[in-house]
Structures are given as structure tokens and as C-alpha cells.
Design a protein around this motif. Structure first.
Motif, PDB file in Angstrom:
ATOM      1  N   PHE A 190      48.816  36.626  25.974  1.00 58.38           N
ATOM      2  CA  PHE A 190      47.378  36.231  26.574  1.00 58.38           C
ATOM      3  C   PHE A 190      47.270  36.328  27.872  1.00 58.38           C
ATOM      4  O   PHE A 190      48.276  36.186  28.477  1.00 58.38           O
ATOM      5  N   TYR A 191      46.152  36.757  28.578  1.00 61.60           N
ATOM      6  CA  TYR A 191      45.953  36.605  29.977  1.00 61.60           C
ATOM      7  C   TYR A 191      44.339  36.557  30.307  1.00 61.60           C
ATOM      8  O   TYR A 191      43.987  37.173  29.507  1.00 61.60           O
ATOM      9  N   GLY A 192      44.320  36.111  31.484  1.00 65.94           N
ATOM     10  CA  GLY A 192      42.839  36.634  31.959  1.00 65.94           C
ATOM     11  C   GLY A 192      43.075  36.673  33.634  1.00 65.94           C
ATOM     12  O   GLY A 192      43.857  36.309  34.313  1.00 65.94           O
ATOM     13  N   LEU A 193      42.276  37.796  33.845  1.00 68.61           N
ATOM     14  CA  LEU A 193      42.264  38.016  35.452  1.00 68.61           C
ATOM     15  C   LEU A 193      40.602  38.137  35.557  1.00 68.61           C
ATOM     16  O   LEU A 193      39.868  38.659  35.296  1.00 68.61           O
ATOM     17  N   LEU A 194      40.373  36.992  36.535  1.00 70.95           N
ATOM     18  CA  LEU A 194      39.033  36.754  37.041  1.00 70.95           C
ATOM     19  C   LEU A 194      38.643  36.414  38.372  1.00 70.95           C
ATOM     20  O   LEU A 194      39.718  35.787  39.195  1.00 70.95           O
ATOM     21  N   ARG A 195      37.419  36.854  38.762  1.00 68.77           N
ATOM     22  CA  ARG A 195      36.826  36.260  40.101  1.00 68.77           C
ATOM     23  C   ARG A 195      36.699  34.902  39.831  1.00 68.77           C
ATOM     24  O   ARG A 195      36.320  34.200  38.870  1.00 68.77           O
TER      25      ARG A 195
ATOM     26  N   SER B 200      37.462  34.090  52.620  1.00 65.40           N
ATOM     27  CA  SER B 200      36.520  32.887  52.238  1.00 65.40           C
ATOM     28  C   SER B 200      37.175  32.082  51.211  1.00 65.40           C
ATOM     29  O   SER B 200      36.508  31.430  50.812  1.00 65.40           O
ATOM     30  N   GLY B 201      38.465  31.774  51.127  1.00 65.14           N
ATOM     31  CA  GLY B 201      39.088  30.753  50.242  1.00 65.14           C
ATOM     32  C   GLY B 201      39.504  31.503  49.015  1.00 65.14           C
ATOM     33  O   GLY B 201      40.073  32.529  48.982  1.00 65.14           O
ATOM     34  N   LEU B 202      39.682  30.705  47.944  1.00 64.90           N
ATOM     35  CA  LEU B 202      39.826  31.058  46.611  1.00 64.90           C
ATOM     36  C   LEU B 202      39.027  32.093  46.174  1.00 64.90           C
ATOM     37  O   LEU B 202      37.699  31.864  45.767  1.00 64.90           O
ATOM     38  N   LEU B 203      39.352  33.215  45.891  1.00 63.24           N
ATOM     39  CA  LEU B 203      38.763  34.478  45.278  1.00 63.24           C
ATOM     40  C   LEU B 203      38.886  34.736  43.789  1.00 63.24           C
ATOM     41  O   LEU B 203      38.094  35.368  43.172  1.00 63.24           O
ATOM     42  N   GLY B 204      40.047  34.580  43.301  1.00 58.54           N
ATOM     43  CA  GLY B 204      40.350  34.689  41.937  1.00 58.54           C
ATOM     44  C   GLY B 204      41.618  34.232  41.323  1.00 58.54           C
ATOM     45  O   GLY B 204      42.205  33.451  42.220  1.00 58.54           O
TER      46      GLY B 204
ATOM     47  N   ILE C 183      32.925  34.459  31.404  1.00 58.05           N
ATOM     48  CA  ILE C 183      33.039  35.897  30.822  1.00 58.05           C
ATOM     49  C   ILE C 183      32.195  36.990  31.728  1.00 58.05           C
ATOM     50  O   ILE C 183      32.956  37.926  32.099  1.00 58.05           O
ATOM     51  N   SER C 184      31.327  36.560  32.666  1.00 56.49           N
ATOM     52  CA  SER C 184      30.778  37.531  33.752  1.00 56.49           C
ATOM     53  C   SER C 184      31.616  37.719  34.862  1.00 56.49           C
ATOM     54  O   SER C 184      31.362  38.606  35.552  1.00 56.49           O
ATOM     55  N   VAL C 185      32.607  36.827  35.166  1.00 57.26           N
ATOM     56  CA  VAL C 185      33.583  37.114  36.188  1.00 57.26           C
ATOM     57  C   VAL C 185      35.113  37.308  35.494  1.00 57.26           C
ATOM     58  O   VAL C 185      35.807  37.602  36.667  1.00 57.26           O
ATOM     59  N   MET C 186      35.205  37.932  34.405  1.00 57.81           N
ATOM     60  CA  MET C 186      36.529  38.365  34.178  1.00 57.81           C
ATOM     61  C   MET C 186      36.850  39.839  34.306  1.00 57.81           C
ATOM     62  O   MET C 186      35.575  40.426  33.777  1.00 57.81           O
ATOM     63  N   LEU C 187      37.660  40.125  34.913  1.00 62.40           N
ATOM     64  CA  LEU C 187      37.697  41.604  35.330  1.00 62.40           C
ATOM     65  C   LEU C 187      38.802  42.144  34.043  1.00 62.40           C
ATOM     66  O   LEU C 187      38.460  43.291  33.814  1.00 62.40           O
ATOM     67  N   ALA C 188      39.472  41.374  33.683  1.00 58.76           N
ATOM     68  CA  ALA C 188      40.290  41.923  32.267  1.00 58.76           C
ATOM     69  C   ALA C 188      40.972  40.600  31.522  1.00 58.76           C
ATOM     70  O   ALA C 188      41.318  39.479  32.092  1.00 58.76           O
ATOM     71  N   GLY C 189      41.147  40.888  30.373  1.00 52.99           N
ATOM     72  CA  GLY C 189      41.719  39.891  29.835  1.00 52.99           C
ATOM     73  C   GLY C 189      41.739  39.738  28.257  1.00 52.99           C
ATOM     74  O   GLY C 189      41.369  40.687  27.604  1.00 52.99           O
TER      75      GLY C 189
END
Length: 246
Positions: free
Chosen positions: A37-42, A131-135, A51-57
Motif C-alpha cells: 500500500f502507498y499514498g502520494l499526496l499534496r 512554502s514549507g511542507l508540500l506533500g 482524497i482530493s489531494v491524493m495524486l496516487a495511491g
């Protein structure tokens, strides 16, 4: 485990011209390392659907619903620890670092539910920008021990895949051009800021950190000056906007 697959992925991702191909290549390497399992998100902002900021997962079937229904986003130790972490870390390291947190029991319940859904252990790779933590990229499933070299390469992969997906969506430039926050907060100020963002009063923070109310207020005034904030509500708004707190 083939460390060369990670090095090759860094090259292949740059050559992919479609987001779906980037995801396919990433998932292939994750499977080779037994990460199911994995998640790549903003990085999410308050009141934003994860869910709206998930790029892939890819997650266990029931886990997203459980996570949302039980409001685990409010206590997720990995998300909370992101406010302090500058480097990749293991999920269990977040739990160890937050040993004295007043929400510890809820965190333990969340991690027990995660294990019941097949999320036994994993790693998180923060992705920072001006701008700080992006993802973030999080990978997990069964417990897998990564060597320091593998951890560094996964960190590079997280950044490469994150930016490549944004580039292919034509969303990278707005993030790259976002104005940064120049203020440098101390570790203790970050702790106070995180507790303030959770809705704690000075007295609550005083008890949690085992320091006096006067000392808490001293840190609070320092944070307010560094962030050029008008009041405590403004401090929290600036902190969320710049990724200083999860």
C-alpha cells in the motif's frame, strides 16, 4: 531486494510522458519491496478532503472509510509528527516520539485499526518546497526494514514522482512560485505551535509540556513575532498555510 530498481526508477520517471505510466513504474518497484500500500499526496489543509489531494495511491479496501468515519486525521501520529520531522521516518517512530501526547490512546486505537487492515508498518517521506511542507509519500503494509541507502533512494523517488506527476498535470509551477516563510522556529516553538493548532489553551500546553504558563506565553509571543501574526488565531492560519503544522 534490488536497490538498482530504485536508481533506475529515478531515470525512468523523468522519461514518462503520462501520469499513469509514472504510477505504474512506481507501483512496480513498491511491489518488489513488498510494500502493498502507498499514498502520494499534496499536503492537506484544514477541512480539505484527503482524497482530493491524493495524486496516487492504493489502500486496503475498508481503510479509507474507517479513517474518515473515525476522524483519524485529527490524531494520525504520522501526520502529527510531520510538524516536527525534516527527514523520512518510520510509522512506529512517530508513535515513539509522541509518547507523552494527550491523544495517545486515540493514536493507539488508530494504529490497531490500521494493523487490522493490513497496515502493520511503513515509512513516510516529507516533500518540502519554498512554502514549507508540500506533500508526502507514505508506503507500507507488512514490516520491511530499509537500509540507510534504500531510505535515501526512496526519499529521492518520492520527490521525483511527486514533482513529475504535478508537471504532467501542469500544477508544478504554482507550488514552485509560492512565497516561502522566512521565519525560523525552534523545536520547542514548533511543539507549542502544534498544540495551539490542536485547540489547546496555554494551560493545556503548560500541563502537556510540563512548563509554566508564563513560559508558554513567552514562546507564544516569540512565535507571533516571527510569523508577524496579529493574534493566536492568525498564528494558526499562517502555520497551516505554510505547512508548519499538519
Amino acid at each position: 531486494m534490488n536497490i538498482h530498481s530504485l536508481m533506475q526508477l529515478l531515470v525512468v520517471v523523468e522519461e514518462c510522458n503520462q501520469a499513469k505510466n509514472v504510477v505504474t513504474e512506481l507501483e512496480s518497484v513498491l511491489r518488489s519491496y513488498k510494500f502493498d500500500f502507498y499514498g502520494l499526496l499534496r499536503h492537506p489543509r484544514p477541512a480539505v478532503d484527503i482524497i482530493s489531494v491524493m495524486l496516487a495511491g492504493r489502500w486496503p479496501d475498508k481503510w479509507p472509510l474507517t479513517y474518515v468515519a473515525r476522524k483519524y486525521v485529527l490524531v494520525d501520529p504520522t501526520m502529527r509528527y510531520l510538524g516536527q520531522a525534516q527527514r523520512p521516518f518510520r510509522w512506529r517512530d512517530a508513535m515513539a516520539a509522541l509518547k507523552g501526547d494527550p491523544l495517545r490512546r486515540r493514536m493507539e486505537q488508530m494504529m490497531a485499526d490500521a494493523r487490522a487492515n493490513g497496515l502493520v508498518d511503513g515509512y513516510i517521506f516529507p516533500i518540502f518546497g519554498r512554502s514549507g511542507l508540500l506533500g508526502t509519500m507514505t508506503i507500507g503494509g507488512n514490516s520491511v526494514d530499509l537500509s540507510p541507502a534504500e531510505l535515501s533512494l526512496f526519499d529521492a523517488v518520492a520527490k521525483k514522482v511527486f514533482w513529475r506527476l504535478l508537471e504532467l498535470r501542469d500544477e508544478a509551477r504554482p507550488l514552485e512560485e509560492a512565497p516561502g516563510l522566512e521565519a525560523k522556529l525552534t523545536r520547542r516553538e514548533i511543539e507549542v505551535l502544534n498544540h495551539l493548532a490542536e485547540g489547546m489553551t496555554s494551560m493545556d500546553i503548560s500541563r502537556t509540556l510540563k512548563i509554566s504558563n508564563h513560559t508558554v506565553d513567552w514562546y507564544m509571543n516569540s512565535i507571533q513575532d516571527k510569523l508577524n501574526a496579529r493574534n493566536r488565531q492568525h498564528i494558526v492560519a499562517i502555520a497551516f498555510r505554510n505547512g508548519l503544522v499538519p
